[in-house]
Design an enzyme around this catalytic site. Structure first.
Site: not given
Lengths: 580, 150
Positions: A223, A380, A382
């Site tokens: 994040y 996922h 990438h």
């Protein structure tokens, strides 16, 4: 606004230094697909061993590149929006720490003394220079927050009572405070477990605890990479898409950042679903929060789409009543002004959609059993960190370099095509990796000399097609990067045509309600830390106290005998412990 | 907040709520669960196959740099196998292809899964957590034989 002097040099350094390293990172990414498809049937190529290259690929691309670009973008954002000077001394200390740290870790990796991959869990041990270098990089990256951004933010608040701080500043500030919180567990792991074992000060430590601490950082960090991209999607994209666009809702954007503050931390256990040592109900709680963190991304999807729709419909009356036709007016490929940046954001968004869906698969507790540690997982991420994050960072790097150096963007046509090549390559790569993953294709494995080598007794022909497809995808991705790099270095080496400035296209908000709760950061951070602590205390208790957990000695990657203590001594100690 | 935004927000939350409810149903209702905290099994130092009944097996897998012990196990079709896994050195991975068994071997801990082999065939197992220079050769298999009694 004009920017001269050494702060300009620092910001440029924080962009150009990691990008030079990124060339190695991307090269090793390409080598990965060649090894994995069995095109290279060897342990090493050109003196770089497979797992060494994998370590370089991971560490450079997701730690060095992201961290330094985020600090550079943050510096530019605080400088431009708050109109307050940054302190050169602070900036130089931060920059030099990051560079020295990176070079130390890079030395360890290039010397083959740190083949521990980006996920450096105990008991595999690297050279101390790797850990100390990584620590210096991280310390350098938080210095601007404490000594430049926070004081400038507080001063700005005093001078502008009752005003909302600009959205980009808000986003970058939230992001960096989040960064400081998530560094706590990994610093504990590095300082109290990895560095002492690596230096030989202690001989044993707890591997389950090490994994738990690592993932308490290892998921929130995504994040930290993502929020700067969101800042750009909210502030820059709506503006440049038509030249006069607006952000659909300012409060929604701020709410999204704050939801990330809450939900970023109680999610790490979703990387540990398949290991014993942690009670299932805590894993389920982390599954709940991991799904929760999808909510701010879904709100972002809505806000970005609504901003694009509003901006385009107000510019082109002929599509005002269309449901979907306005999509055709998005300047996917345009050389006009700053519109070339749109292609970076749109290509990134298309990838992020796929990344979001596959992320929900990974997070989904028992569904994870099918894909855990298979190539589904790199497929996922990438499309997230290798997709939206990298594309928006590459775009903003080119943009900032051209503004800060006062140069026109060279080879703009290549710069506009690059993200679309990258996008297509990543989609094919994601498809190949995901489907292969469902068929059990492992991640982090040199399959070229084993499972995908017809001469090996371990040969698994059912994986070959997917691995070959990923080579094709890798080639397109690299081509996209080469196009971008030609434009980037072409711009750097072109003559100066304007004065050095820093400015960001900024979309005003269409809906700009007053929402005082969204402008007070402290309560959100207190709740966030509490949630973090509450969600991790039971897990830490589990892996240290509840089961039959042993400390174990450290190993290097070359040899199955422990490097810190002979096995027999450990057995003796355990026997005496049992006798007591 | 305007109406469209509110709608999007509620839809997002509802979606995630439904997903989570389905996960909980699968875990608790259908018993498709992940490995949990085992507090009573001491890590073993030897791999072995224990047969409790014609169709009931217990396999103790020891993961080491860079092999699994025991290697290639044969069981008759229809067997229910309890799998215990631990590591003698670093962290290893363990996935039985074509099943939901996917475990991590962590020193000092024992992971557990139960699997029933209803179809004959070769079930490959590969290490999927990087464990050093020989990682790519670390594999074994369970051979499920079509028995005469079927």
């Amino acid at each position: 606004m004009r920017v001269e002097g050494s702060v300009k040099t620092v910001i440029l350094g924080e962009i150009i230094f990691p990008i030079v390293l990124l060339i190695f990172g991307i090269y090793h990414g390409f080598m990965q697909v060649l090894y994995r498809a069995g095109i290279i049937k060897d342990m090493s190529f050109l003196g770089i061993e497979y797992y060494q290259g994998l370590t370089l690929h991971g560490v450079i691309n997701v730690i060095v590149f992201t961290t330094m670009i985020i600090v550079a973008f943050g510096n530019a954002v605080f400088l431009y929006y708050l109109k307050k000077p940054l302190r050169p001394a602070v900036q130089w200390v931060s920059f030099l720490l990051m560079v020295v740290g990176t070079l130390m870790a890079a030395w360890a990796m290039f010397a083959g003394k740190a083949n521990v991959l980006y996920t450096f869990y105990y008991p595999l041990i690297a050279h101390p220079a790797f850990y100390i270098g990584a620590a210096l990089l991280l310390v350098g990256s938080v210095i601007p927050l404490f000594f430049d951004w926070a004081p400038n933010y507080i001063a700005w608040r005093k001078e502008h009572p009752g005003e909302k701080v600009p959205l980009a500043v808000f986003g970058m500030l939230v992001n960096h405070i989040m960064w400081v919180i998530m560094l706590v567990p990994v610093v504990i792991e590095v300082v109290f477990q990895l560095i002492p074992v690596s230096l030989g000060l202690i001989s044993e430590t707890n591997p389950s605890l090490s994994r738990t601490l690592f993932w308490a950082f290892g998921h929130p960090v995504v994040y930290f990479w993502l929020l700067p991209a969101y800042v750009m999607l909210y502030t820059i994209l709506p503006k440049i898409v038509t030249g006069e666009g607006k952000l659909y809702s300012d409060s929604a954007a701020r709410f999204v950042f704050l939801l990330f503050v809450l939900f970023s931390f109680p999610v790490g256990l979703h990387h540990q679903y398949t290991e014993p040592g942690i009670t299932n109900s805590y894993k389920l709680i982390h599954a709940f929060f991991t799904l929760g963190v999808a909510v701010p991304s879904l709100i972002t999807a809505f806000t970005v789409a609504a901003s694009l729709e509003y901006s385009i419909k107000s510019k082109y009356p002929e599509v005002r009543n269309s449901l979907f036709y306005w999509w055709t007016k998005i300047p996917y490929i345009s050389l006009e002004g700053d519109k070339w940046l749109v292609s970076y954001f749109m290509a990134g968004l298309f990838l992020f959609l796929v990344g979001g869906i596959t992320g929900i698969v990974n997070a989904s507790y028992n569904v994870n059993l099918v894909v855990h540690n298979t190539s589904f997982v790199p497929g996922h991420f990438h499309t997230t960190v290798g997709g939206l994050v990298t594309l928006s960072f590459l775009g903003i790097s080119l943009y900032m370099v051209s503004k800060l150096m006062g140069k026109d963007i060279k080879f703009k046509g290549l710069a506009v095509i690059a993200p679309w090549l990258w996008w297509q390559g990543m989609l094919i790569f994601e498809y190949a990796m995901s489907v292969a993953g469902i068929h059990g294709f492992p991640r982090r494995t040199n399959t070229g000399i084993s499972y995908l080598n017809p001469d090996s007794p371990l040969y698994r022909p059912e994986w070959v097609g997917y691995a070959e497809l990923s080579v094709f995808a890798g080639f397109i991705i690299v081509l996209g990067f080469v196009f971008w790099a030609i434009s980037f270095f072409g711009t750097i080496f072109s003559p100066k045509v304007r004065e050095s400035t820093i400015e960001f296209p900024t979309a005003p908000a269409l809906h700009d309600e007053k929402a005082p709760a969204l402008n007070r950061l402290t309560p959100w951070f207190i709740v966030s830390v509490l949630l973090f602590v509450l969600s991790y205390v039971p897990a830490i208790y589990d892996v240290t106290k509840r089961g039959v957990f042993f400390d174990s000695p450290g190993y290097n990657d070359k040899n199955p005998t422990p490097i810190t203590k002979p096995q027999s001594a450990k057995e003796d100690q355990r026997n005496t412990a049992e006798a007591k | 907040m305007d109406r469209a935004e509110k709608g999007a927000f509620i839809t997002a939350v509802a979606f995630m709520g439904v997903f989570f409810a389905l996960i909980v149903y699968a875990a608790k209702g259908l018993n498709i669960d992940v490995p949990t905290c085992i507090t009573d099994v001491k890590p073993f130092t030897q791999g072995q196959v224990i047969q409790h009944a014609p169709d009931r097996y217990e396999i103790h897998y020891l993961a080491k740099m860079w092999y699994f012990e025991p290697a290639n196990v044969e069981v008759p079709v229809g067997s229910t196998v309890d799998i215990y896994l631990t590591s003698a050195d670093v962290i290893h991975g363990f996935q039985i292809d074509g099943t939901n068994v996917n475990l991590m071997a962590i020193p000092g801990t024992v992971a557990y899964a139960r699997v029933k082999f209803d179809k004959p065939g070769v079930y490959h197992i590969v290490c999927h957590e990087y464990c050093g220079i020989g990682h790519q050769d670390m594999a074994t298999k369970i051979i499920v034989k079509a028995g005469e009694q079927q």
